[in-house]
Design a protein around this motif. Structure first.
Motif, mmCIF file in Angstrom:
data_model
loop_
_atom_site.group_PDB
_atom_site.id
_atom_site.type_symbol
_atom_site.label_atom_id
_atom_site.label_comp_id
_atom_site.label_asym_id
_atom_site.label_seq_id
_atom_site.Cartn_x
_atom_site.Cartn_y
_atom_site.Cartn_z
ATOM 1 N N UNK A 1 0.656 -1.223 0.251
ATOM 2 C CA UNK A 1 0.583 -0.453 -0.120
ATOM 3 C C UNK A 1 0.598 0.873 -0.233
ATOM 4 N N UNK A 2 2.112 0.798 -0.065
ATOM 5 C CA UNK A 2 2.991 2.541 -0.173
ATOM 6 C C UNK A 2 2.267 3.649 -0.938
ATOM 7 N N UNK A 3 2.360 2.694 -2.217
ATOM 8 C CA UNK A 3 1.776 3.976 -3.342
ATOM 9 C C UNK A 3 1.048 4.863 -3.362
ATOM 10 N N UNK A 4 -0.272 3.840 -2.559
ATOM 11 C CA UNK A 4 -1.096 4.479 -2.547
ATOM 12 C C UNK A 4 -1.315 5.801 -1.219
ATOM 13 N N UNK A 5 -0.163 5.482 -0.299
ATOM 14 C CA UNK A 5 0.112 6.200 1.023
ATOM 15 C C UNK A 5 0.562 7.668 -0.132
ATOM 16 N N UNK A 6 1.923 7.401 -1.141
ATOM 17 C CA UNK A 6 2.446 8.218 -1.643
ATOM 18 C C UNK A 6 1.293 8.945 -2.238
ATOM 19 N N UNK A 7 0.465 8.935 -2.665
ATOM 20 C CA UNK A 7 -0.433 8.933 -3.602
ATOM 21 C C UNK A 7 -0.903 10.160 -2.653
ATOM 22 N N UNK A 8 -1.620 9.646 -1.644
ATOM 23 C CA UNK A 8 -2.389 10.693 -1.166
ATOM 24 C C UNK A 8 -1.734 11.545 -0.611
ATOM 25 N N UNK A 9 -0.501 11.594 -0.185
ATOM 26 C CA UNK A 9 0.182 12.853 0.210
ATOM 27 C C UNK A 9 0.105 13.712 -0.741
ATOM 28 N N UNK A 10 0.218 13.627 -1.519
ATOM 29 C CA UNK A 10 0.816 14.125 -2.589
ATOM 30 C C UNK A 10 -0.352 15.058 -2.760
ATOM 31 N N UNK A 11 -1.390 13.892 -2.853
ATOM 32 C CA UNK A 11 -2.646 14.832 -3.354
ATOM 33 C C UNK A 11 -3.363 16.056 -2.552
ATOM 34 N N UNK A 12 -3.950 15.477 -1.117
ATOM 35 C CA UNK A 12 -3.722 16.118 0.067
ATOM 36 C C UNK A 12 -2.299 17.528 -0.174
#
Length: 272
Positions: free
Chosen positions: A219-230
């Motif tokens: 789930x790391x890529x989705x976690x990185x994406x979530x941080x970038x979106x935020x």
């Protein structure tokens, strides 16, 4: 998302694609139906793409641009969206280029994506920046979602290449000027996944999200994406989009609210 809304988003993305190289320091050379963006000084090499509001490109147009790219010693690369320039694929293939297709996705949900405990944002002076800009290169050399072999030992070796320092310096400059944001998943001081977002006005593209092959399926890529979106939304982004590596990756992003709106195409020589 209705067809009218998709058409509106695609028009918005066309303007974004035409603007990003310009704000990134590229010179625009006009070929009528195509615009060739040429990086001035240090920075990412750019591409040719359909001119905004221009006529359909012919094979002869593509060949003229390729000749200029060879003259300038820059990559013979073309990028466009299939739905907005439907005839270009045939023209570039007739010119001898190979086309890669990637699902083009826009974040449809207004809800905050779930954060990941290992992910944090990095600034220009972060000591982990060199590792963070090197991880995606290892990830993309072994594409897909399956767990692979390359891990921290390979990352340390890749960071010894002079190109790693060049990437670090470029991204540090972009971070300092606000032209990008970078997030990384870090465990025990080691970067396992990272990615960036590039804003232009109220549109932001999530780019270069890659996980060390040995650290996939956590789930790391989705976690990185979530941080970038935020972060992008905090700084005024209204539209957030990305190009997924393949259909498997697109399905993963679809689970967190990204909706496919088209197909991003990249053309380059077959041996590139």
């Amino acid at each position: 998302m209705t067809d009218h809304m998709i058409d509106s988003v695609l028009s918005e993305l066309e303007r974004y694609y035409d603007t990003v190289p310009r704000v990134g320091g590229a010179r625009a050379e006009d070929f009528g139906s195509l615009t060739l963006f040429v990086q001035e000084g240090q920075g990412w090499p750019y591409y040719a793409r359909p001119a905004l509001g221009g006529p359909d490109a012919t094979t002869a147009d593509v060949e003229r641009v390729r000749a200029r790219q060879r003259e300038l010693k820059v990559p013979e690369a073309f990028e466009w969206v299939a739905e907005t320039s439907p005839s270009l694929r045939a023209a570039v293939e007739a010119a001898g280029l190979h086309v890669h297709a990637h699902p083009l996705m826009v974040l449809e949900t207004a809800e905050e994506l779930p954060p990941h405990p290992l992910v944090r944002l990095l600034e220009a002076d972060d000591p982990l920046l060199a590792a963070a800009v090197t991880v995606p290169a290892l990830a993309f050399s072994d594409p897909g979602t399956a767990v692979g072999e390359a891990g921290l030992e390979e990352l340390r070796a890749a960071m010894q290449d002079p190109s790693a320092e060049e990437r670090r310096a470029r991204v540090a400059s972009m971070l300092a000027s606000g032209r990008t944001g970078l997030a990384a998943a870090v465990r025990d001081g080691a970067v396992l996944c990272s990615g960036q977002y590039n804003p232009v006005g109220d549109v932001a593209e999530v780019v270069g999200v890659g996980t060390l092959p040995s650290a996939r399926r956590q789930g790391l890529a989705l976690g990185v994406t979530a941080a970038l979106v935020a972060r992008a939304r905090e700084r005024g982004a209204r539209t957030v989009f990305l190009s997924a590596g393949d259909e498997d990756v697109a399905r993963i992003y679809g689970r967190v609210g990204f909706r496919r709106v088209g197909t991003a195409l990249i053309a380059e020589p077959a041996d590139a």
